[in-house]
Design an enzyme around this catalytic site. Structure first.
Site, PDB file in Angstrom:
ATOM      1  N   TYR A 141       0.821  -1.213   0.000  1.00  0.00           N
ATOM      2  CA  TYR A 141       0.000   0.000   0.000  1.00  0.00           C
ATOM      3  C   TYR A 141       0.860   1.271   0.000  1.00  0.00           C
ATOM      4  O   TYR A 141       0.388   2.354  -0.311  1.00  0.00           O
ATOM      5  CB  TYR A 141      -0.949   0.037   1.208  1.00  0.00           C
ATOM      6  CG  TYR A 141      -2.081  -0.977   1.140  1.00  0.00           C
ATOM      7  CD1 TYR A 141      -2.211  -1.840   0.065  1.00  0.00           C
ATOM      8  CD2 TYR A 141      -3.026  -1.057   2.148  1.00  0.00           C
ATOM      9  CE1 TYR A 141      -3.229  -2.774   0.006  1.00  0.00           C
ATOM     10  CE2 TYR A 141      -4.056  -1.981   2.088  1.00  0.00           C
ATOM     11  CZ  TYR A 141      -4.149  -2.841   1.020  1.00  0.00           C
ATOM     12  OH  TYR A 141      -5.170  -3.755   0.971  1.00  0.00           O
ATOM     13  N   LYS A 192       2.918 -15.555   1.742  1.00  0.00           N
ATOM     14  CA  LYS A 192       2.747 -16.185   0.427  1.00  0.00           C
ATOM     15  C   LYS A 192       4.145 -16.527  -0.055  1.00  0.00           C
ATOM     16  O   LYS A 192       4.602 -16.098  -1.123  1.00  0.00           O
ATOM     17  CB  LYS A 192       2.011 -15.200  -0.510  1.00  0.00           C
ATOM     18  CG  LYS A 192       1.587 -15.795  -1.827  1.00  0.00           C
ATOM     19  CD  LYS A 192       0.444 -16.788  -1.729  1.00  0.00           C
ATOM     20  CE  LYS A 192       0.126 -17.380  -3.086  1.00  0.00           C
ATOM     21  NZ  LYS A 192      -0.766 -18.551  -3.016  1.00  0.00           N
ATOM     22  N   ASP A 224      -3.715 -18.021   1.151  1.00  0.00           N
ATOM     23  CA  ASP A 224      -4.912 -18.614   0.542  1.00  0.00           C
ATOM     24  C   ASP A 224      -5.512 -19.672   1.456  1.00  0.00           C
ATOM     25  O   ASP A 224      -6.734 -19.747   1.642  1.00  0.00           O
ATOM     26  CB  ASP A 224      -4.608 -19.164  -0.864  1.00  0.00           C
ATOM     27  CG  ASP A 224      -3.274 -19.889  -0.949  1.00  0.00           C
ATOM     28  OD1 ASP A 224      -2.473 -19.793   0.000  1.00  0.00           O
ATOM     29  OD2 ASP A 224      -3.025 -20.561  -1.968  1.00  0.00           O
ATOM     30  N   ASP A 248      -5.612  -6.555   5.659  1.00  0.00           N
ATOM     31  CA  ASP A 248      -6.800  -5.775   5.301  1.00  0.00           C
ATOM     32  C   ASP A 248      -7.946  -6.721   4.948  1.00  0.00           C
ATOM     33  O   ASP A 248      -9.081  -6.597   5.441  1.00  0.00           O
ATOM     34  CB  ASP A 248      -6.429  -4.902   4.084  1.00  0.00           C
ATOM     35  CG  ASP A 248      -7.472  -3.864   3.755  1.00  0.00           C
ATOM     36  OD1 ASP A 248      -8.449  -3.745   4.501  1.00  0.00           O
ATOM     37  OD2 ASP A 248      -7.303  -3.182   2.727  1.00  0.00           O
ATOM     38  N   ASP A 252     -11.249  -8.167   7.628  1.00  0.00           N
ATOM     39  CA  ASP A 252     -12.657  -7.931   7.305  1.00  0.00           C
ATOM     40  C   ASP A 252     -13.429  -9.240   7.240  1.00  0.00           C
ATOM     41  O   ASP A 252     -14.576  -9.325   7.694  1.00  0.00           O
ATOM     42  CB  ASP A 252     -12.793  -7.181   5.969  1.00  0.00           C
ATOM     43  CG  ASP A 252     -12.856  -5.679   6.168  1.00  0.00           C
ATOM     44  OD1 ASP A 252     -12.410  -5.215   7.237  1.00  0.00           O
ATOM     45  OD2 ASP A 252     -13.354  -4.974   5.274  1.00  0.00           O
TER      46      ASP A 252
END
Ligand code: NAD
Length: 363
Positions: A141, A192, A224, A248, A252
């Site tokens: 980000y 990852k 994943d 992020d 959620d």
């Protein structure tokens, strides 16, 4: 030594829910003799209306001097047309960057009494209590270079840079291990590493940090699989630590496991453990001023503040036990109401938590 809390009610339902949370803070402060003092300041749209800035200098000065900040929420349609530079959200971002709040702690707790609110089967989520620790100020980000460029063949190409330095990984790692020490003593680091070198380094540094915390168990999981496990068997986790983008998304998803955003607190901490505590939800302009907002996420944010910044674990436990008692009694604000519950106002919910807290402290 006295501990200073800065209270930032903000906009919309912010002042209504923060008022109840401050009553709870005052009660535990007295009962546990915590020596906390607090003062209020303006942030967000209400600060813009008064001063022309969503983060006035006076607020920032007080924030820097505080041991912890309790925030309601900012924003609302009244300020949506403003220039980006003075939008209410800039107040929050300014606090995060000025105080270097790089560690975002988001618990997903589902009180057994509210298991029906989840979209998953009650037996999978009842009693869920996990903590997602998300790196908040680095990763893809913020990485440079970034942008959209036009290639020689005229095609446009978007690009971002996923970058983490060792020190950034180490400090978020420590934050997660410290949090795990306050809970179930298990950290699962999400990466990852089968595809991304950044997260190969992430995994290695997590292993190094783990050596400083022999009492905490470290495991690793690919992102994943972590997403899949969160909806398959979320109770297997204690603390999950991950970078900005994965965090992020996963936080959620974890929040929605509980089905009730009005119940979820959060914390953003810096390296010294000072932090800003706030509910996960926004300023709910659709119900602002009606006295029906759920104050429990903000009250639970006070509990997090006591645990993580103010060294008052017992007071934190007492608040969480009081909230559980109130739910046992069948009291619900409208957002979490069910057929056989009693729907109460923001103020009445605050009253009930205070009464339950008195009972918990006497027990
Ligand atoms: P929101 O979280 O404010 O509201 C979403 C829905 O949930 C609404 O129907 C609202 O009534 C309900 N809700 C939220 N909190 C509740 C509570 N405590 N009790 C009962 N019901 C509750 O999200 P939104 O509508 O997308 O955003 C509204 C404003 O809040 C926007 O201006 C947005 O930018 C801002 N916002 C601020 C923060 C923050 O301050 N950290 C976070 C998210 C959104």
């Amino acid at each position: 030594m006295s501990k200073k809390v800065l209270v930032l009610p903000g906009d919309g339902i912010g002042p209504e829910i923060v008022a109840q949370a401050v009553r709870v803070l005052d009660l535990v402060n007295t009962q546990f003799n915590l020596g906390i003092t607090h003062e209020s300041a303006l942030v967000g749209g209400s600060a813009y209306d008064e001063t022309g800035s969503p983060l006035p200098e006076a607020t920032l000065t007080k924030a820097k001097a505080a041991d912890a900040i309790l925030l309601g929420a900012v924003g609302g349609p009244k300020w949506d047309g403003l220039d980006m530079a003075v939008r209410p959200e800039k107040g929050l971002l300014g606090l995060r960057s000025n105080l270097e709040l790089f560690s975002n702690l988001r618990p997903a707790i589902l009180y057994p009494q509210l298991a029906d609110a989840s979209s998953l089967k009650p037996e999978i989520v009842a009693g869920l209590d996990i903590l997602i620790v998300r790196e908040l100020t680095g990763g893809i980000y913020f990485g440079q270079p970034r942008g959209i460029r036009t290639l020689e063949n005229g095609e446009r190409q978007g690009f971002n840079t996923y970058v983490y330095s060792e020190s950034e990984i180490r400090r978020i790692g420590r934050s997660a291990f410290e949090a795990a020490r306050q809970r179930g003593k298990r950290v699962c680091s999400i990466d990852k590493s089968n595809v991304l070198e950044v997260t190969v380094l992430w995994k290695e540094v997590m292993e190094e940090v783990a050596k400083e915390y022999p009492d905490v168990e470290l495991t690793h999981m690919l992102v994943d699989n972590a997403a899949m496990q969160l909806v398959r068997a979320p109770k297997q986790f204690d603390v999950m630590v991950t970078g900005n983008m994965f965090g992020d998304i996963l936080s959620d998803a974890a929040a929605m496991l509980t089905g009730s955003i009005g119940m979820l607190p959060s914390a953003s901490l810096n390296a010294e453990g000072r932090g800003m505590y706030e509910p996960c939800h926004g300023s709910a302009p659709d119900i602002a001023g009606q006295g029906i907002a759920n104050p429990l996420a903000t009250i639970l944010s006070v509990a997090m503040m006591l645990r993580y910044s103010l060294d008052a674990k017992e007071a934190a436990n007492a608040i969480e036990a009081a909230v559980s008692r109130v739910l046992d009694q069948g009291l619900r604000t409208a957002d979490i109401a069910s057929q056989d519950s009693q729907t109460v106002t923001t103020q009445a919910m605050g009253d009930a938590v205070l009464a339950a807290l008195e009972a918990v402290l006497k027990a």
